[in-house]
Motif scaffolding. Structure first.
Motif, PDB file in Angstrom:
ATOM      1  N   ILE A 111      24.018  55.283   4.643  1.00 19.53           N
ATOM      2  CA  ILE A 111      24.060  54.088   5.502  1.00 19.53           C
ATOM      3  C   ILE A 111      24.003  52.793   4.685  1.00 19.53           C
ATOM      4  CG2 ILE A 111      22.845  52.819   7.325  1.00 19.53           C
ATOM      5  CD1 ILE A 111      22.176  55.591   8.556  1.00 19.53           C
ATOM      6  N   PRO A 112      23.021  52.649   3.755  1.00 15.27           N
ATOM      7  CA  PRO A 112      23.028  51.432   2.920  1.00 15.27           C
ATOM      8  C   PRO A 112      24.302  51.310   2.089  1.00 15.27           C
ATOM      9  CG  PRO A 112      20.919  52.544   2.741  1.00 15.27           C
ATOM     10  CD  PRO A 112      21.835  53.471   3.476  1.00 15.27           C
ATOM     11  N   PHE A 113      24.838  52.456   1.623  1.00 15.81           N
ATOM     12  CA  PHE A 113      26.070  52.451   0.846  1.00 15.81           C
ATOM     13  C   PHE A 113      27.217  51.838   1.663  1.00 15.81           C
ATOM     14  CE2 PHE A 113      30.102  54.663  -0.033  1.00 15.81           C
ATOM     15  CZ  PHE A 113      30.285  54.345  -1.367  1.00 15.81           C
ATOM     16  N   LEU A 114      27.361  52.297   2.907  1.00 17.44           N
ATOM     17  CA  LEU A 114      28.446  51.793   3.764  1.00 17.44           C
ATOM     18  C   LEU A 114      28.256  50.313   4.091  1.00 17.44           C
ATOM     19  CD1 LEU A 114      28.816  54.836   6.194  1.00 17.44           C
ATOM     20  CD2 LEU A 114      30.352  54.179   4.323  1.00 17.44           C
ATOM     21  N   SER A 126      31.002  35.640  -3.417  1.00 19.50           N
ATOM     22  CA  SER A 126      31.689  35.443  -4.695  1.00 19.50           C
ATOM     23  C   SER A 126      31.996  36.788  -5.344  1.00 19.50           C
ATOM     24  CB  SER A 126      30.812  34.618  -5.637  1.00 19.50           C
ATOM     25  OG  SER A 126      29.651  35.345  -5.985  1.00 19.50           O
ATOM     26  N   THR A 127      32.844  36.735  -6.357  1.00 23.11           N
ATOM     27  CA  THR A 127      33.230  37.961  -7.065  1.00 23.11           C
ATOM     28  C   THR A 127      32.030  38.625  -7.726  1.00 23.11           C
ATOM     29  OG1 THR A 127      35.406  36.993  -7.510  1.00 23.11           O
ATOM     30  CG2 THR A 127      34.777  38.892  -8.836  1.00 23.11           C
ATOM     31  N   ILE A 128      31.129  37.813  -8.274  1.00 22.25           N
ATOM     32  CA  ILE A 128      29.942  38.350  -8.943  1.00 22.25           C
ATOM     33  C   ILE A 128      29.048  39.077  -7.933  1.00 22.25           C
ATOM     34  CG2 ILE A 128      27.806  37.752 -10.157  1.00 22.25           C
ATOM     35  CD1 ILE A 128      29.377  35.474 -11.505  1.00 22.25           C
ATOM     36  N   ILE A 129      28.806  38.441  -6.777  1.00 18.41           N
ATOM     37  CA  ILE A 129      27.983  39.059  -5.730  1.00 18.41           C
ATOM     38  C   ILE A 129      28.643  40.328  -5.221  1.00 18.41           C
ATOM     39  CG2 ILE A 129      27.008  38.759  -3.422  1.00 18.41           C
ATOM     40  CD1 ILE A 129      25.590  37.144  -5.561  1.00 18.41           C
ATOM     41  N   ARG A 130      29.973  40.278  -5.084  1.00 18.37           N
ATOM     42  CA  ARG A 130      30.710  41.458  -4.620  1.00 18.37           C
ATOM     43  C   ARG A 130      30.509  42.627  -5.593  1.00 18.37           C
ATOM     44  NH1 ARG A 130      35.148  39.077  -3.499  1.00 18.37           N
ATOM     45  NH2 ARG A 130      34.834  39.032  -1.231  1.00 18.37           N
ATOM     46  N   ALA A 131      30.594  42.345  -6.888  1.00 13.59           N
ATOM     47  CA  ALA A 131      30.404  43.385  -7.913  1.00 13.59           C
ATOM     48  C   ALA A 131      28.970  43.926  -7.887  1.00 13.59           C
ATOM     49  CB  ALA A 131      30.722  42.821  -9.296  1.00 13.59           C
ATOM     50  N   ILE A 132      28.013  43.022  -7.684  1.00 17.16           N
ATOM     51  CA  ILE A 132      26.601  43.447  -7.618  1.00 17.16           C
ATOM     52  C   ILE A 132      26.374  44.360  -6.409  1.00 17.16           C
ATOM     53  CG2 ILE A 132      24.241  42.635  -7.189  1.00 17.16           C
ATOM     54  CD1 ILE A 132      24.966  40.167  -8.892  1.00 17.16           C
ATOM     55  N   LEU A 133      26.957  43.978  -5.269  1.00 17.57           N
ATOM     56  CA  LEU A 133      26.796  44.781  -4.051  1.00 17.57           C
ATOM     57  C   LEU A 133      27.401  46.177  -4.211  1.00 17.57           C
ATOM     58  CD1 LEU A 133      27.573  42.111  -1.292  1.00 17.57           C
ATOM     59  CD2 LEU A 133      25.349  43.145  -1.811  1.00 17.57           C
ATOM     60  N   ILE A 134      28.581  46.242  -4.833  1.00 24.55           N
ATOM     61  CA  ILE A 134      29.228  47.540  -5.055  1.00 24.55           C
ATOM     62  C   ILE A 134      28.407  48.389  -6.016  1.00 24.55           C
ATOM     63  CG2 ILE A 134      31.254  48.686  -6.053  1.00 24.55           C
ATOM     64  CD1 ILE A 134      32.916  46.299  -4.943  1.00 24.55           C
ATOM     65  N   GLY A 135      27.913  47.752  -7.081  1.00 29.98           N
ATOM     66  CA  GLY A 135      27.081  48.469  -8.052  1.00 29.98           C
ATOM     67  C   GLY A 135      25.806  49.004  -7.412  1.00 29.98           C
ATOM     68  N   LEU A 136      25.170  48.166  -6.579  1.00 27.55           N
ATOM     69  CA  LEU A 136      23.946  48.581  -5.890  1.00 27.55           C
ATOM     70  C   LEU A 136      24.229  49.733  -4.925  1.00 27.55           C
ATOM     71  CD1 LEU A 136      20.948  48.063  -5.419  1.00 27.55           C
ATOM     72  CD2 LEU A 136      21.566  46.341  -3.714  1.00 27.55           C
ATOM     73  N   ALA A 137      25.371  49.658  -4.242  1.00 24.82           N
ATOM     74  CA  ALA A 137      25.758  50.721  -3.308  1.00 24.82           C
ATOM     75  C   ALA A 137      25.886  52.059  -4.044  1.00 24.82           C
ATOM     76  CB  ALA A 137      27.078  50.368  -2.628  1.00 24.82           C
ATOM     77  N   ILE A 138      26.522  52.027  -5.218  1.00 21.37           N
ATOM     78  CA  ILE A 138      26.706  53.250  -5.998  1.00 21.37           C
ATOM     79  C   ILE A 138      25.376  53.790  -6.510  1.00 21.37           C
ATOM     80  CG2 ILE A 138      27.705  54.164  -8.147  1.00 21.37           C
ATOM     81  CD1 ILE A 138      30.073  52.197  -7.638  1.00 21.37           C
ATOM     82  N   VAL A 139      24.505  52.861  -6.962  1.00 20.75           N
ATOM     83  CA  VAL A 139      23.185  53.252  -7.481  1.00 20.75           C
ATOM     84  C   VAL A 139      22.349  53.931  -6.400  1.00 20.75           C
ATOM     85  CG1 VAL A 139      20.965  52.312  -8.267  1.00 20.75           C
ATOM     86  CG2 VAL A 139      23.091  51.587  -9.362  1.00 20.75           C
ATOM     87  N   LEU A 140      22.460  53.475  -5.157  1.00 24.60           N
ATOM     88  CA  LEU A 140      21.720  54.080  -4.048  1.00 24.60           C
ATOM     89  C   LEU A 140      22.346  55.393  -3.587  1.00 24.60           C
ATOM     90  CD1 LEU A 140      20.982  50.918  -1.862  1.00 24.60           C
ATOM     91  CD2 LEU A 140      19.307  52.265  -3.148  1.00 24.60           C
ATOM     92  N   PHE A 141      23.676  55.433  -3.622  1.00 26.58           N
ATOM     93  CA  PHE A 141      24.401  56.565  -3.038  1.00 26.58           C
ATOM     94  C   PHE A 141      24.335  57.833  -3.894  1.00 26.58           C
ATOM     95  CE2 PHE A 141      28.470  58.837  -2.215  1.00 26.58           C
ATOM     96  CZ  PHE A 141      28.253  59.141  -0.886  1.00 26.58           C
ATOM     97  N   ILE A 142      24.595  57.694  -5.186  1.00 33.80           N
ATOM     98  CA  ILE A 142      24.703  58.878  -6.057  1.00 33.80           C
ATOM     99  C   ILE A 142      23.403  59.687  -6.116  1.00 33.80           C
ATOM    100  CG2 ILE A 142      25.047  59.648  -8.447  1.00 33.80           C
ATOM    101  CD1 ILE A 142      27.257  57.539  -8.671  1.00 33.80           C
ATOM    102  N   PRO A 143      22.226  59.061  -6.363  1.00 27.62           N
ATOM    103  CA  PRO A 143      20.990  59.871  -6.378  1.00 27.62           C
ATOM    104  C   PRO A 143      20.697  60.533  -5.027  1.00 27.62           C
ATOM    105  CG  PRO A 143      20.606  57.732  -7.387  1.00 27.62           C
ATOM    106  CD  PRO A 143      21.943  57.669  -6.736  1.00 27.62           C
ATOM    107  N   ALA A 144      20.981  59.800  -3.932  1.00 27.03           N
ATOM    108  CA  ALA A 144      20.719  60.365  -2.601  1.00 27.03           C
ATOM    109  C   ALA A 144      21.565  61.608  -2.362  1.00 27.03           C
ATOM    110  CB  ALA A 144      20.998  59.316  -1.523  1.00 27.03           C
ATOM    111  N   ILE A 145      22.839  61.552  -2.728  1.00 26.96           N
ATOM    112  CA  ILE A 145      23.726  62.703  -2.545  1.00 26.96           C
ATOM    113  C   ILE A 145      23.309  63.852  -3.467  1.00 26.96           C
ATOM    114  CG2 ILE A 145      26.100  63.525  -2.797  1.00 26.96           C
ATOM    115  CD1 ILE A 145      25.486  61.770  -0.305  1.00 26.96           C
ATOM    116  N   TYR A 146      22.919  63.508  -4.693  1.00 33.46           N
ATOM    117  CA  TYR A 146      22.477  64.536  -5.652  1.00 33.46           C
ATOM    118  C   TYR A 146      21.272  65.299  -5.103  1.00 33.46           C
ATOM    119  CZ  TYR A 146      20.194  66.619  -9.696  1.00 33.46           C
ATOM    120  OH  TYR A 146      19.566  67.500 -10.545  1.00 33.46           O
ATOM    121  N   PHE A 147      20.247  64.566  -4.652  1.00 38.55           N
ATOM    122  CA  PHE A 147      19.034  65.213  -4.145  1.00 38.55           C
ATOM    123  C   PHE A 147      19.305  65.953  -2.829  1.00 38.55           C
ATOM    124  CE2 PHE A 147      16.844  62.184  -7.013  1.00 38.55           C
ATOM    125  CZ  PHE A 147      16.121  63.113  -7.739  1.00 38.55           C
ATOM    126  N   SER A 148      20.217  65.435  -2.027  1.00 36.44           N
ATOM    127  CA  SER A 148      20.587  66.134  -0.787  1.00 36.44           C
ATOM    128  C   SER A 148      21.214  67.486  -1.100  1.00 36.44           C
ATOM    129  CB  SER A 148      21.571  65.291   0.026  1.00 36.44           C
ATOM    130  OG  SER A 148      20.956  64.139   0.519  1.00 36.44           O
TER     131      SER A 148
END
Length: 203
Positions: A111-114, A126-148
């Motif tokens: 949900i946070p990823f989406l 801005s482009t910088i904020i957009r990149a930060i948001l995408i990076g944060l989404a990936i950081v949250l998503f990958i560990p959650a899927i791994y542990f699931s």
């Protein structure tokens, strides 16, 4: 199973062996608080610990689950049957809880990823904020899927639809297997056939 009876039996056997809760806990590699919870009927020993615990206390797993020493063969057989059923129910309950936790962790990551990806894609940022948001989404998503996926793998077994062998695959097999819900297309270690293996809670 009478959890209170089992707790008192563990305490009695421990004292017969002249062990404190702390000493028994140290030999099992757990905390003395865990031993205290067993003896006060607040929890049960994990099934994986039972053989070692019984070895230290000089009893059988059947006697542990019966909460008493068993002498007569007929009593032993009857108790063994009911205890095996109780163990199966315990395993099923534990695995069902793990699968529920898998869904919780999966949703907490997805949900946070989406939301973050949607904000990065359509938000006026801005482009910088957009990149930060995408990076944060990936950081949250990958560990959650791994542990699931790890929880799904650890909870119960997969059953081959060809030979009905029930087994625990490697985490790598689970991660890379095509899936439909909790069915995963994997190679059975017994018959070597590839089918959609079904998740089952007990062996």
């Amino acid at each position: 199973m009478d959890q209170i009876k089992i707790g008192k039996f563990i305490a009695s056997c421990r004292k017969e062996k002249n062990l404190t809760q702390a000493q028994l806990a140290e030999k099992l590699g757990i905390t003395d608080r865990a031993v205290s919870k067993w003896e006060t009927a607040k929890s049960m020993p994990d099934t994986g610990l039972m053989p070692e615990l019984c070895g230290l206390l000089g009893i059988s797993v059947n006697e542990l689950l019966s909460g008493e020493k068993l002498n007569l063969m007929e009593d032993y057989r009857k108790n063994a049957e009911s205890n095996l059923l109780a163990l199966k129910e315990m395993e099923e309950s534990k695995n069902r809880a793990l699968l529920k936790l898998e869904w919780v962790i999966g949703y907490m990551g997805t949900i946070p990823f989406l939301i973050l990806i949607f904000t990065a894609s359509f938000g006026n940022v801005s482009t910088i904020i957009r990149a930060i948001l995408i990076g944060l989404a990936i950081v949250l998503f990958i560990p959650a899927i791994y542990f699931s996926l790890k929880l799904e793998r650890d909870a119960g077994y997969y059953e081959c639809q060809h030979c009905h062998e029930r087994y625990v695959p490697t985490l790598k097999q689970v991660v890379f297997a095509p899936h439909n819900g909790r069915k995963r297309y994997m190679k059975c270690p017994k018959c070597g056939k590839r089918t959609y293996q079904i998740k089952v809670l007990t062996k």
